[in-house]
Design a protein around this motif. Structure first.
Motif, mmCIF file in Angstrom:
data_model
loop_
_atom_site.group_PDB
_atom_site.id
_atom_site.type_symbol
_atom_site.label_atom_id
_atom_site.label_comp_id
_atom_site.label_asym_id
_atom_site.label_seq_id
_atom_site.Cartn_x
_atom_site.Cartn_y
_atom_site.Cartn_z
ATOM 1 N N SER A 28 -5.376 -41.205 35.616
ATOM 2 C CA SER A 28 -5.880 -41.343 34.247
ATOM 3 C C SER A 28 -6.426 -40.008 33.749
ATOM 4 C CB SER A 28 -6.954 -42.429 34.172
ATOM 5 O OG SER A 28 -8.092 -42.056 34.922
ATOM 6 N N HIS A 29 -7.029 -39.231 34.636
ATOM 7 C CA HIS A 29 -7.504 -37.900 34.251
ATOM 8 C C HIS A 29 -6.321 -37.009 33.860
ATOM 9 C CE1 HIS A 29 -9.628 -34.107 34.250
ATOM 10 N NE2 HIS A 29 -8.789 -33.639 35.160
ATOM 11 N N LEU A 30 -5.244 -37.069 34.632
ATOM 12 C CA LEU A 30 -4.057 -36.278 34.308
ATOM 13 C C LEU A 30 -3.435 -36.724 32.991
ATOM 14 C CD1 LEU A 30 -2.332 -35.826 37.769
ATOM 15 C CD2 LEU A 30 -3.509 -34.116 36.418
ATOM 16 N N ASP A 31 -3.456 -38.037 32.725
ATOM 17 C CA ASP A 31 -2.950 -38.528 31.443
ATOM 18 C C ASP A 31 -3.749 -37.956 30.282
ATOM 19 O OD1 ASP A 31 -0.932 -40.007 32.573
ATOM 20 O OD2 ASP A 31 -2.065 -41.894 32.580
ATOM 21 N N ASP A 32 -5.078 -37.886 30.441
ATOM 22 C CA ASP A 32 -5.918 -37.310 29.391
ATOM 23 C C ASP A 32 -5.599 -35.834 29.173
ATOM 24 O OD1 ASP A 32 -7.174 -39.722 29.038
ATOM 25 O OD2 ASP A 32 -8.910 -39.215 30.303
ATOM 26 N N VAL A 33 -5.438 -35.094 30.261
ATOM 27 C CA VAL A 33 -5.127 -33.671 30.158
ATOM 28 C C VAL A 33 -3.772 -33.465 29.489
ATOM 29 C CG1 VAL A 33 -4.600 -31.612 31.522
ATOM 30 C CG2 VAL A 33 -6.575 -33.004 32.106
ATOM 31 N N LEU A 34 -2.776 -34.263 29.866
ATOM 32 C CA LEU A 34 -1.448 -34.138 29.259
ATOM 33 C C LEU A 34 -1.474 -34.509 27.775
ATOM 34 C CD1 LEU A 34 0.806 -35.538 32.106
ATOM 35 C CD2 LEU A 34 0.644 -33.171 31.328
ATOM 36 N N ARG A 35 -2.260 -35.529 27.407
ATOM 37 C CA ARG A 35 -2.373 -35.924 26.005
ATOM 38 C C ARG A 35 -2.978 -34.786 25.185
ATOM 39 N NH1 ARG A 35 -6.557 -37.298 23.548
ATOM 40 N NH2 ARG A 35 -7.704 -37.886 25.418
ATOM 41 N N LYS A 36 -4.034 -34.153 25.713
ATOM 42 C CA LYS A 36 -4.659 -33.034 25.006
ATOM 43 C C LYS A 36 -3.680 -31.858 24.873
ATOM 44 C CE LYS A 36 -9.350 -34.151 26.395
ATOM 45 N NZ LYS A 36 -10.496 -33.771 27.254
ATOM 46 N N ALA A 37 -2.890 -31.605 25.905
ATOM 47 C CA ALA A 37 -1.906 -30.521 25.855
ATOM 48 C C ALA A 37 -0.841 -30.810 24.798
ATOM 49 C CB ALA A 37 -1.267 -30.318 27.223
ATOM 50 N N ARG A 38 -0.392 -32.069 24.713
ATOM 51 C CA ARG A 38 0.594 -32.430 23.691
ATOM 52 C C ARG A 38 0.024 -32.246 22.288
ATOM 53 N NH1 ARG A 38 1.214 -37.311 26.494
ATOM 54 N NH2 ARG A 38 2.508 -36.924 28.291
ATOM 55 N N GLU A 39 -1.236 -32.643 22.096
ATOM 56 C CA GLU A 39 -1.865 -32.475 20.789
ATOM 57 C C GLU A 39 -1.969 -30.992 20.428
ATOM 58 O OE1 GLU A 39 -5.620 -34.443 21.149
ATOM 59 O OE2 GLU A 39 -4.729 -36.451 21.043
ATOM 60 N N ARG A 40 -2.343 -30.166 21.379
ATOM 61 C CA ARG A 40 -2.454 -28.723 21.147
ATOM 62 C C ARG A 40 -1.074 -28.124 20.853
ATOM 63 N NH1 ARG A 40 -4.782 -24.795 18.868
ATOM 64 N NH2 ARG A 40 -4.752 -22.848 20.013
ATOM 65 N N ASP A 41 -0.059 -28.562 21.573
ATOM 66 C CA ASP A 41 1.305 -28.087 21.297
ATOM 67 C C ASP A 41 1.747 -28.471 19.893
ATOM 68 O OD1 ASP A 41 1.503 -26.934 23.782
ATOM 69 O OD2 ASP A 41 2.729 -28.546 24.659
ATOM 70 N N ALA A 42 1.406 -29.679 19.460
ATOM 71 C CA ALA A 42 1.772 -30.118 18.111
ATOM 72 C C ALA A 42 1.048 -29.273 17.061
ATOM 73 C CB ALA A 42 1.440 -31.594 17.932
ATOM 74 N N GLN A 43 -0.231 -28.947 17.306
ATOM 75 C CA GLN A 43 -0.972 -28.090 16.376
ATOM 76 C C GLN A 43 -0.345 -26.702 16.297
ATOM 77 O OE1 GLN A 43 -4.919 -28.110 17.941
ATOM 78 N NE2 GLN A 43 -5.458 -30.097 17.038
ATOM 79 N N LEU A 44 0.021 -26.147 17.446
ATOM 80 C CA LEU A 44 0.652 -24.824 17.462
ATOM 81 C C LEU A 44 2.015 -24.844 16.778
ATOM 82 C CD1 LEU A 44 -0.261 -23.572 21.043
ATOM 83 C CD2 LEU A 44 -1.145 -22.748 18.865
ATOM 84 N N ALA A 45 2.780 -25.915 16.974
ATOM 85 C CA ALA A 45 4.088 -26.018 16.330
ATOM 86 C C ALA A 45 3.932 -26.124 14.819
ATOM 87 C CB ALA A 45 4.854 -27.218 16.876
ATOM 88 N N ALA A 46 2.908 -26.871 14.367
ATOM 89 C CA ALA A 46 2.666 -26.997 12.929
ATOM 90 C C ALA A 46 2.245 -25.649 12.342
ATOM 91 C CB ALA A 46 1.606 -28.047 12.663
ATOM 92 N N ALA A 47 1.426 -24.905 13.061
ATOM 93 C CA ALA A 47 0.989 -23.590 12.582
ATOM 94 C C ALA A 47 2.151 -22.598 12.590
ATOM 95 C CB ALA A 47 -0.151 -23.064 13.439
ATOM 96 N N ALA A 48 3.042 -22.700 13.543
ATOM 97 C CA ALA A 48 4.161 -21.769 13.655
ATOM 98 C C ALA A 48 5.279 -22.074 12.658
ATOM 99 C CB ALA A 48 4.715 -21.780 15.068
ATOM 100 N N SER A 49 5.320 -23.285 12.131
ATOM 101 C CA SER A 49 6.424 -23.641 11.236
ATOM 102 C C SER A 49 6.378 -22.849 9.924
ATOM 103 C CB SER A 49 6.423 -25.138 10.956
ATOM 104 O OG SER A 49 5.249 -25.487 10.231
ATOM 105 N N GLY A 50 5.187 -22.490 9.443
ATOM 106 C CA GLY A 50 5.088 -21.740 8.196
ATOM 107 C C GLY A 50 4.874 -20.254 8.410
ATOM 108 N N ALA A 51 4.917 -19.807 9.617
ATOM 109 C CA ALA A 51 4.636 -18.403 9.922
ATOM 110 C C ALA A 51 5.874 -17.543 9.693
ATOM 111 C CB ALA A 51 4.184 -18.277 11.376
ATOM 112 N N SER A 52 5.616 -16.261 9.436
ATOM 113 C CA SER A 52 6.719 -15.315 9.293
ATOM 114 C C SER A 52 6.431 -14.122 10.194
ATOM 115 C CB SER A 52 6.870 -14.874 7.837
ATOM 116 O OG SER A 52 5.689 -14.212 7.426
ATOM 117 N N TYR A 53 7.463 -13.329 10.434
ATOM 118 C CA TYR A 53 7.322 -12.163 11.296
ATOM 119 C C TYR A 53 6.510 -11.086 10.581
ATOM 120 C CZ TYR A 53 10.944 -14.318 14.128
ATOM 121 O OH TYR A 53 11.648 -15.177 14.898
ATOM 122 N N ALA A 54 5.693 -10.364 11.308
ATOM 123 C CA ALA A 54 4.851 -9.321 10.719
ATOM 124 C C ALA A 54 5.676 -8.089 10.364
ATOM 125 C CB ALA A 54 3.731 -8.941 11.686
#
Length: 148
Positions: A103-129
């Motif tokens: 159950s602890h590993l499930d919590d850690v994996l859930r948090k990692a998925r949420e963080r990945d989704a946040q990063l993917a959402a932030a990267a979708s509107g990004a452009s190269y510098a």
């Protein structure tokens, strides 16, 4: 001299014997759904640690643990009869911490998925510098030299 291969074989055989015949040996209706997860035998084959999990809530785990501890002698007698070696190892029944760590590993994996989704959402509107490709290519260098 310790024979680790023999200890592993005996541990595997003990796990199979207890798992297959647990309901027939311990005839208690309050015994929950018990799963034998692992057995470890010492090098001198005198002691065996039997790890188990119980499916259910905390009350079911406590009740099943008490029932198993009361019937450890029956389990050892049955294992000794089926094992076929001179000395039967003493059995120590240990509740396995697998569900809690799972159950602890499930919590850690859930948090990692949420963080990945946040990063993917932030990267979708990004452009190269520095544009799409900031590196010069060898062909571009040759063309620049040819123009000079």
């Amino acid at each position: 001299m310790v024979d680790q291969a023999r200890a592993r074989k005996i541990a595997s055989r003990i796990r199979e014997i207890i798992a297959a015949d647990l309901g027939q040996i311990v005839k208690d209706p309050d015994l929950g759904f018990v799963t034998i997860t692992d057995v470890r035998v010492t090098g001198d084959l005198q002691d065996a640690s039997v790890f188990y999990t119980v499916y259910g809530d905390d009350d079911q785990r406590v009740t099943s643990s008490e029932i198993l501890q009361r019937n450890v002698g029956k389990l050892r007698s049955h294992v000794g009869g089926r094992l076929g070696i001179r000395l039967t190892p003493t059995l120590e029944l240990i509740p396995d911490g697998l569900p809690e760590s799972a159950s602890h590993l499930d919590d850690v994996l859930r948090k990692a998925r949420e963080r990945d989704a946040q990063l993917a959402a932030a990267a979708s509107g990004a452009s190269y510098a520095a544009g799409e490709d900031p590196y010069k290519r060898p062909a571009e260098d040759d063309e620049a030299d040819a123009r000079d």
